[in-house]
Design a protein around this motif. Structure first.
Motif, PDB file in Angstrom:
ATOM      1  N   ALA A  13       0.832  -1.205   0.000  1.00 16.79           N
ATOM      2  CA  ALA A  13       0.000   0.000   0.000  1.00 16.79           C
ATOM      3  C   ALA A  13       0.869   1.258   0.000  1.00 16.79           C
ATOM      4  CB  ALA A  13      -0.929  -0.002   1.214  1.00 16.79           C
ATOM      5  N   PHE A  14       1.961   1.247   0.756  1.00 19.45           N
ATOM      6  CA  PHE A  14       2.877   2.387   0.797  1.00 19.45           C
ATOM      7  C   PHE A  14       3.434   2.652  -0.601  1.00 19.45           C
ATOM      8  CE2 PHE A  14       7.018   4.344   1.202  1.00 19.45           C
ATOM      9  CZ  PHE A  14       6.843   5.297   2.190  1.00 19.45           C
ATOM     10  N   ASN A  15       3.898   1.596  -1.251  1.00 20.88           N
ATOM     11  CA  ASN A  15       4.468   1.736  -2.591  1.00 20.88           C
ATOM     12  C   ASN A  15       3.423   2.175  -3.609  1.00 20.88           C
ATOM     13  OD1 ASN A  15       7.046   1.081  -1.757  1.00 20.88           O
ATOM     14  ND2 ASN A  15       6.760  -1.099  -2.116  1.00 20.88           N
ATOM     15  N   GLU A  16       2.187   1.685  -3.466  1.00 17.00           N
ATOM     16  CA  GLU A  16       1.110   2.135  -4.353  1.00 17.00           C
ATOM     17  C   GLU A  16       0.849   3.624  -4.170  1.00 17.00           C
ATOM     18  OE1 GLU A  16      -2.261  -0.363  -3.579  1.00 17.00           O
ATOM     19  OE2 GLU A  16      -1.393  -2.063  -4.659  1.00 17.00           O
ATOM     20  N   GLY A  17       0.829   4.067  -2.916  1.00 13.85           N
ATOM     21  CA  GLY A  17       0.635   5.493  -2.656  1.00 13.85           C
ATOM     22  C   GLY A  17       1.752   6.331  -3.245  1.00 13.85           C
ATOM     23  N   TYR A  18       2.972   5.857  -3.117  1.00 15.91           N
ATOM     24  CA  TYR A  18       4.134   6.563  -3.675  1.00 15.91           C
ATOM     25  C   TYR A  18       3.990   6.679  -5.191  1.00 15.91           C
ATOM     26  CZ  TYR A  18       9.054   7.898  -4.189  1.00 15.91           C
ATOM     27  OH  TYR A  18      10.223   8.580  -4.468  1.00 15.91           O
ATOM     28  N   GLU A  19       3.634   5.568  -5.833  1.00 15.65           N
ATOM     29  CA  GLU A  19       3.487   5.569  -7.291  1.00 15.65           C
ATOM     30  C   GLU A  19       2.315   6.440  -7.743  1.00 15.65           C
ATOM     31  OE1 GLU A  19       5.483   4.352  -9.740  1.00 15.65           O
ATOM     32  OE2 GLU A  19       6.858   3.966  -8.087  1.00 15.65           O
ATOM     33  N   LEU A  20       1.210   6.419  -7.004  1.00 21.77           N
ATOM     34  CA  LEU A  20       0.074   7.272  -7.360  1.00 21.77           C
ATOM     35  C   LEU A  20       0.462   8.748  -7.293  1.00 21.77           C
ATOM     36  CD1 LEU A  20      -2.888   5.445  -5.587  1.00 21.77           C
ATOM     37  CD2 LEU A  20      -2.604   5.790  -8.051  1.00 21.77           C
ATOM     38  N   ALA A  21       1.201   9.109  -6.273  1.00 20.19           N
ATOM     39  CA  ALA A  21       1.644  10.497  -6.146  1.00 20.19           C
ATOM     40  C   ALA A  21       2.604  10.849  -7.280  1.00 20.19           C
ATOM     41  CB  ALA A  21       2.319  10.718  -4.794  1.00 20.19           C
ATOM     42  N   LYS A  22       3.453   9.921  -7.623  1.00 14.55           N
ATOM     43  CA  LYS A  22       4.454  10.156  -8.665  1.00 14.55           C
ATOM     44  C   LYS A  22       3.801  10.246 -10.045  1.00 14.55           C
ATOM     45  CE  LYS A  22       8.660   8.067 -10.519  1.00 14.55           C
ATOM     46  NZ  LYS A  22       9.568   6.922 -10.404  1.00 14.55           N
ATOM     47  N   GLU A  23       2.972   9.288 -10.368  1.00 11.71           N
ATOM     48  CA  GLU A  23       2.398   9.202 -11.713  1.00 11.71           C
ATOM     49  C   GLU A  23       1.216  10.144 -11.935  1.00 11.71           C
ATOM     50  OE1 GLU A  23       3.793   7.437 -14.158  1.00 11.71           O
ATOM     51  OE2 GLU A  23       5.338   6.770 -12.758  1.00 11.71           O
ATOM     52  N   LEU A  24       0.377  10.315 -10.928  1.00 15.07           N
ATOM     53  CA  LEU A  24      -0.843  11.104 -11.098  1.00 15.07           C
ATOM     54  C   LEU A  24      -0.820  12.437 -10.371  1.00 15.07           C
ATOM     55  CD1 LEU A  24      -3.444   8.204 -10.731  1.00 15.07           C
ATOM     56  CD2 LEU A  24      -2.485   9.155 -12.840  1.00 15.07           C
ATOM     57  N   GLY A  25       0.209  12.654  -9.578  1.00 12.50           N
ATOM     58  CA  GLY A  25       0.309  13.911  -8.844  1.00 12.50           C
ATOM     59  C   GLY A  25      -0.681  14.028  -7.694  1.00 12.50           C
ATOM     60  N   LEU A  26      -1.151  12.887  -7.182  1.00 15.45           N
ATOM     61  CA  LEU A  26      -2.118  12.923  -6.082  1.00 15.45           C
ATOM     62  C   LEU A  26      -1.448  13.342  -4.783  1.00 15.45           C
ATOM     63  CD1 LEU A  26      -4.136   9.646  -6.745  1.00 15.45           C
ATOM     64  CD2 LEU A  26      -4.697  11.977  -7.436  1.00 15.45           C
ATOM     65  N   LYS A  27      -2.187  14.054  -3.962  1.00 16.68           N
ATOM     66  CA  LYS A  27      -1.716  14.498  -2.646  1.00 16.68           C
ATOM     67  C   LYS A  27      -2.343  13.604  -1.577  1.00 16.68           C
ATOM     68  CE  LYS A  27      -0.003  18.462  -4.277  1.00 16.68           C
ATOM     69  NZ  LYS A  27       1.129  18.243  -5.069  1.00 16.68           N
ATOM     70  N   PRO A  28      -1.677  13.449  -0.425  1.00 17.65           N
ATOM     71  CA  PRO A  28      -2.183  12.559   0.616  1.00 17.65           C
ATOM     72  C   PRO A  28      -3.560  12.936   1.153  1.00 17.65           C
ATOM     73  CG  PRO A  28      -0.007  13.402   1.196  1.00 17.65           C
ATOM     74  CD  PRO A  28      -0.408  14.035  -0.085  1.00 17.65           C
ATOM     75  N   ASP A  29      -3.906  14.211   1.133  1.00 17.78           N
ATOM     76  CA  ASP A  29      -5.195  14.632   1.694  1.00 17.78           C
ATOM     77  C   ASP A  29      -6.386  14.131   0.868  1.00 17.78           C
ATOM     78  OD1 ASP A  29      -4.577  16.308  -0.420  1.00 17.78           O
ATOM     79  OD2 ASP A  29      -5.293  18.132   0.557  1.00 17.78           O
ATOM     80  N   ILE A  30      -6.140  13.632  -0.329  1.00 18.93           N
ATOM     81  CA  ILE A  30      -7.228  13.094  -1.147  1.00 18.93           C
ATOM     82  C   ILE A  30      -7.831  11.848  -0.502  1.00 18.93           C
ATOM     83  CG2 ILE A  30      -5.895  11.537  -2.630  1.00 18.93           C
ATOM     84  CD1 ILE A  30      -7.556  12.642  -4.978  1.00 18.93           C
TER      85      ILE A  30
END
Length: 96
Positions: A13-30
């Motif tokens: 899950a941590f790595n998925e979150g990292y990749e989502l932020a990297k690829e899609l520019g998502l922020k943690p508050d989403i």
């Protein structure tokens, strides 16, 4: 240093979150409003935060320009050709 054991689910899950932020520019508050799998969402959020830290660190490297030796002025600021006999090193004579 003490080894910390992390579950495979958390790592994934941590790595998925990292990749989502990297690829899609998502922020943690989403992920704040989501209730599905709180443990998993927390891990994803922490992965996103880690990506933001990495980006901030990389950007801070750009703030300090690399040192360019070619731009250094080779002018000596200390006069090494002092001819004043009062300040010249006279040396010490060895004992005989």
């Amino acid at each position: 240093m003490e080894d910390i054991k992390v579950s495979e689910e958390y790592k994934e899950a941590f790595n998925e979150g990292y990749e989502l932020a990297k690829e899609l520019g998502l922020k943690p508050d989403i992920l704040d409003g989501l209730k599905a799998g709180k443990y998993r969402m927390q891990a994803m959020s922490e992965g996103m935060k880690e990506y933001q830290k990495d980006i901030a660190m990389e950007q801070s490297k750009d703030v300090i320009p690399p040192f360019d030796m070619d731009s250094v002025d080779n002018t000596s600021y200390i006069d090494t050709n002092i001819e004043d006999s009062k300040t010249q090193d006279k040396g010490i004579e060895p004992d005989k």
